[in-house]
Structure formats: C-alpha cells, structure tokens
Design a protein around this motif. Sequence first.
Motif, PDB file in Angstrom:
ATOM      1  N   VAL A 187       5.383 -11.703  -6.889  1.00  0.00           N
ATOM      2  CA  VAL A 187       4.415 -10.758  -7.454  1.00  0.00           C
ATOM      3  C   VAL A 187       4.073  -9.682  -6.419  1.00  0.00           C
ATOM      4  O   VAL A 187       3.928  -9.982  -5.237  1.00  0.00           O
ATOM      5  CB  VAL A 187       3.115 -11.505  -7.855  1.00  0.00           C
ATOM      6  N   ALA A 188       3.967  -8.444  -6.892  1.00  0.00           N
ATOM      7  CA  ALA A 188       3.407  -7.363  -6.067  1.00  0.00           C
ATOM      8  C   ALA A 188       1.992  -7.118  -6.575  1.00  0.00           C
ATOM      9  O   ALA A 188       1.792  -6.923  -7.773  1.00  0.00           O
ATOM     10  CB  ALA A 188       4.239  -6.090  -6.203  1.00  0.00           C
TER      11      ALA A 188
ATOM     12  N   VAL B 274       0.117  -6.733 -16.013  1.00  0.00           N
ATOM     13  CA  VAL B 274      -0.326  -5.662 -15.131  1.00  0.00           C
ATOM     14  C   VAL B 274      -1.856  -5.622 -15.118  1.00  0.00           C
ATOM     15  O   VAL B 274      -2.499  -5.726 -16.162  1.00  0.00           O
ATOM     16  CB  VAL B 274       0.256  -4.306 -15.585  1.00  0.00           C
TER      17      VAL B 274
ATOM     18  N   LEU C  73       0.468  -5.738  -9.884  1.00  0.00           N
ATOM     19  CA  LEU C  73       1.198  -4.497 -10.169  1.00  0.00           C
ATOM     20  C   LEU C  73       2.487  -4.791 -10.923  1.00  0.00           C
ATOM     21  O   LEU C  73       2.847  -4.098 -11.870  1.00  0.00           O
ATOM     22  CB  LEU C  73       1.556  -3.774  -8.861  1.00  0.00           C
ATOM     23  N   SER C  74       3.201  -5.815 -10.464  1.00  0.00           N
ATOM     24  CA  SER C  74       4.487  -6.146 -11.087  1.00  0.00           C
ATOM     25  C   SER C  74       4.951  -7.505 -10.595  1.00  0.00           C
ATOM     26  O   SER C  74       4.343  -8.084  -9.686  1.00  0.00           O
ATOM     27  CB  SER C  74       5.521  -5.072 -10.745  1.00  0.00           C
ATOM     28  N   TRP C  75       6.040  -8.000 -11.194  1.00  0.00           N
ATOM     29  CA  TRP C  75       6.577  -9.295 -10.781  1.00  0.00           C
ATOM     30  C   TRP C  75       8.033  -9.403 -11.215  1.00  0.00           C
ATOM     31  O   TRP C  75       8.473  -8.677 -12.106  1.00  0.00           O
ATOM     32  CB  TRP C  75       5.765 -10.453 -11.387  1.00  0.00           C
ATOM     33  N   ILE C  76       8.764 -10.286 -10.544  1.00  0.00           N
ATOM     34  CA  ILE C  76      10.144 -10.584 -10.910  1.00  0.00           C
ATOM     35  C   ILE C  76      10.372 -12.090 -10.820  1.00  0.00           C
ATOM     36  O   ILE C  76       9.650 -12.785 -10.102  1.00  0.00           O
ATOM     37  CB  ILE C  76      11.158  -9.888  -9.987  1.00  0.00           C
TER      38      ILE C  76
END
Lengths: 398, 134
Positions: free
Chosen positions: B82-83, B106, B62-65
Amino acid sequence: MNAPQTVTPAASDLSLDNVAAVVGIGQSDWRADYKSVREGGKPTDSYGYGAVSFRRALEDAGIQKSDVDGLIVGSPTSFERASELYGVTPRWGLQADSSQAIVAAMMAIKAGFCEVVALVYGNDQRSAKVQYGGPQAMGGGANLSYVYHAPFGLTSQGALYAMMQRRHMELTGATEADLGQVAVGQRAWAGHNPAAIMKDRPLSLDDYLSSPYIAEPLHLHDYCLINDGGVALIIMEKSRARRQGRKPVTIKTAFRYDLHGGSTTLRPRLMDFYHTGHKVVSEKVYNAVGFGPRDVDAVLVYDSFSCHIPFALEGFGFCGIGESGAFMRETGIGPGGKLPVNTHGGHLSESYMQGWAHQTEAVRQLRGEAGLNVPNCRNIQYISDVVGRVYSIIYGVD
Amino acid sequence: MAGPRLYSPFDKTMWESVAEGKMKIQRCEECGTYRYPPGACCPNCLSTEMQWEEISGTGKVLSWITYHKQYLPAYPAPTTVVAAMLDEGEILITNIDHAETKDLAVDRPIRVIYGDHPDGYRIPRFTLADGPAS
C-alpha cells in the motif's frame, strides 16, 4: 511615419526546431536473436548489436562510416569503448538515453560541433540476465524508487506502474478492459510488422483479461518484452540531409520537463500521473509546430508498461484528464482506429529497445515504409515520461 | 543485527527508530519541511540542519497492488503493498496483511503498526485504522 522595422527575435536563433533530419536507420535481427537467446544462445554483446544496426543505418543513409563525425551511444555501452570498437573518431559525442540522444544530436549540429551524428544503441539485456527488480535492480543507483521499498515488499518497475494504474482506475472508473486496449491494439499492429518479436502471436481482449496478474492490476501483457538487440540512426543538418539520396525526416521540435520531487515515494506518479510535465511539454511542442494533438497522424509512446499510454494521452490533451479509458475504447488506438498508437507494436509486442525503435518507427511511417503504414502520414509525435522525465519529439516530412 | 540495505548515512537512525516501534523521519530545522526517505538536505531550502521526529502513524490510502507470484524471499504470494499519505504529508509505502486487501479504497484511513522482517529487523506496516468495511 516609418513602419517599425521587423526585428527577428533573438530567441529564434536559439531554436533547435527543423535544424536536423534523420537520413538513415538500422536495427539488428530481433526475432532471430530472441529465438537464439531463449534457446540459450548468445549471438553477441551490446556492442555487437550496435554494430549490426550501425552498419545498416549507414547503408540506409548511403554514407560511409568516415562521414560520421559525431557519435551518441545508448546507456548499455561505453562511449569510449564504442568509439574504439566502431572505429569512429568523433569530434563530439556522449552516452544518452533515446530521447536525450535525439535532442543532443540536434544541439550538437546546431552548435556546429559536428555535422553527421551516428546514434548507436545495443543492449544484451536478455542474454546478460539484467534484473529490473529486487534490491540490486538495474537503474537503482539513479532512481531510488526502483530499489528502496524492497524491505517493505515492493519491488520492480512494473509494480510502480501498477500502483499508478490502480489509483487511476479508482479515481476515474477506468477498467482493466480499457487498459487492455493497449496490449491488444499494439499486438495487432505488431501482426503487420515483419520485425516484431510477437508478430505471429495474436492477442484478444479475452486472452489479455485471462492472462495472469504480475502486480495486480497489471497483467502479463501489460509488461514489455525483454530481448537483446540494437538500433541506429544517422542524423544530419537538414540542408545537407536534403542532398542525400533518401527522403529526410525532419525533427521538427523537441522539449523536456522533469518531475523528481518526492520521486522515491512515487509522489509525481500517484498525485499527478506526470501530468504537470505532460502539460508543459505539450504546450511547448504544439506551439512550436503550430498544431495540436488532433493533427498528429500517429503517436508513439515509450511503453515499458501499457499504462504509459493512457496517462500520456490524457496529459498531452488527446483526451480529457481521467477520460483515457473511454477514449481508447471508443476512438480505437490499434489498426483501423482513429488514433494510431505505437504502430510498430512498441515495447510490448515489437522489441524492447528502450525508446530507440520508436524513433525508427517514426521515420518508417513518414517514409511510408512501415509494416502497416498510416495513410497520408505527415507528422508523428513521440512521447516518453520514464521516471518523471517527460520528453516529446515531433517528426515530420515536408 | 542484520538490517536492510542502507542508501545514505542517515538511514541508520531511521531504522533504529523503527526497531523501537517509533518510526522517526527527518524534519528540516530551518523551514520545518519533512522528508522521507532520509537524505542529506532539505529539498525545500537545502539546509542540512535537521531533527528526527516520530511520525503520527496515521494517514490515508493512495493506492495498492497485489503480487500473485513471489519475487522477494521475505514476501510469499499473495502479498499486498500500500502507498499511503501520512498526516505529515510524506508518502510511505509498505505492506498490509493480505486479508485486508478487499477492504482497501482510496482515502481510507490507515495506521502504522510494526512487524518483523525475516532477515531479523523490524519494519513499519499498515493496517486499516477503522477496521474492515461492513
């Protein structure tokens, strides 16, 4: 044939719209206290910052402390201890965050519990070294997302917003430079605000882009300040407010909608950017005032992190969903832009007063007493969506 | 064993399943709804009857930082989180080898692997299910 009788809908009697007005505002000396705390000082505690602000708000309203019969304090201070220290014997009161405080004051006045409500916020978060990250982070008891993922490597509220921002950029094509419009625009507003902590620290888009990442894709300047300070407001029933010396600022309407399903694992953030709540609240408040986002003279958005602004602009219909990057770049949200956003500098550049100073900025703009006044300012919209609790309040002058 | 902080009486069972390399999450016995993190009742029907089911371990990004500064003792920078949406429909947030960051996108397929936390317990982690991008 007899014409049908005009029947006033029962619901109108239940409305809080246009019931109350702000007649006084005050705040502590954020700049001086920021300097003092950075040099190791401790000017006072949360109650003290509240007291300084409360006294100034009373003076601004032209009333005595003994006129106050309702008291709302911010979340850092106890209602009971504040009542004791401030020497107020309220007929009604509670502890609340900034949005709920405004709504609670409207409710209490409408219900006849009290007539003159003092809202007093003080926070010594910087000098008290309050932690907003790590397994013991402030707020973790109420919001599990703040602390739950620490074993897996995710910590801090900023990182949760960074996670939203990354997904938003991937899905919409918005760039870091688009988001930079927020930090740069708000810093430019702060340059006109004598109370803003970052007043003398101009910020260019190049400065923004070359600043370090904290949680990539968020840069240093996407994060709010952490500082000590206080804010206070005096709110009265509107007809009584009109008899006061100052020009009252009417609280025209307010509404709230919460999104907590799956909030620990960020579902309402990542799957929805809180837009479901934005949509419900925007329809309600715009219907109540009879105008829409195009007619708002300025918008004040709770900005613990810069990306609150694009998500709110999309959700409240200032631009289309997914279009905030281009909108901010082309429309302009700083001084001289077509949509003034956070005209005080916000949490990023003025002072991190957890939404309280956004309320006082609305009053200043509508009185024409802001650092840089928005021309012909008649209506200001406040938006907050902290941890999925979406609020909007519309202030106006007659 | 030294373990992570427990937020409810239900966390212990989950962490024990992670220690065995077979992460389990709760599923409502009455309506079948999964829930994560662990909790006392089903958010759909309020039933407190539940069973523990091993996750498939597969999902999509879904997303990451990426942190460029160290905040947690166990995670020196740079480190990437990561999500991901698991196939069960629950979101799991955990870390991935930083070297895989450049290949994240994504909806890329991802799978759960297990790693050691320096505090002496195991954690679920992610890796890209289809290997690095070509």
